[in-house]
Design an enzyme around this catalytic site. Sequence first.
Site: not given
Ligand code: THU
Length: 155
Positions: A61, A63, A72, A74, A110, A113
């Site tokens: 991920n 940010e 994310c 994925e 999530c 994703c």
């Molecule tokens: N995140 C993912 O990388 N994948 C997911 O399926 C859910 C959330 C990341 C996004 C963000 O950087 C951190 O997790 C917290 O939400």
Amino acid sequence: MSELTLSIPYIHHSANDVPGEIEILCLSAKQATSLSYAPYSNFHVGASARLASGKIIQGANMENAAYPQCLCAEAVLLGSLHSQYPGQRIEAIGIAVTTDHVLKGVAAPCGSCRQQLFEAENRQGAPIKLYLLGAEGDVYEFADMKSLLPFGFVL
Ligand code: THU
């Protein structure tokens, strides 16, 4: 009127019972959490894909101070697979997390994703297995992405 129920089949492997091929992909996903840029959430997600060729590709991920711009793991993984390995079939994806947060259950993709994974599976016309690495080294195995997204959106 008929009342119907959907169930999601999955296999739970305890830590001492994870098949070698699955363990390799999950360890790669765990290692990929070190590639994550997540200074805001401190939730480092790693995702690794095994292609039909046997090659393993990692994503994590990413940010941004403008929070809605966060990507994310994925989505990062699928984007690089699509651009760097076009047309190559994805056999399986492993997902792992490194964080100080106390996890409530296993870290699962999530909704957004799931939709992206679902479309990747539909596009290649063959199932993509999914492995989620639990906090105790246990693994949740799903046979395909559509199981995780009943009534997924299709055009
Ligand atoms: N995140 C993912 O990388 N994948 C997911 O399926 C859910 C959330 C990341 C996004 C963000 O950087 C951190 O997790 C917290 O939400």
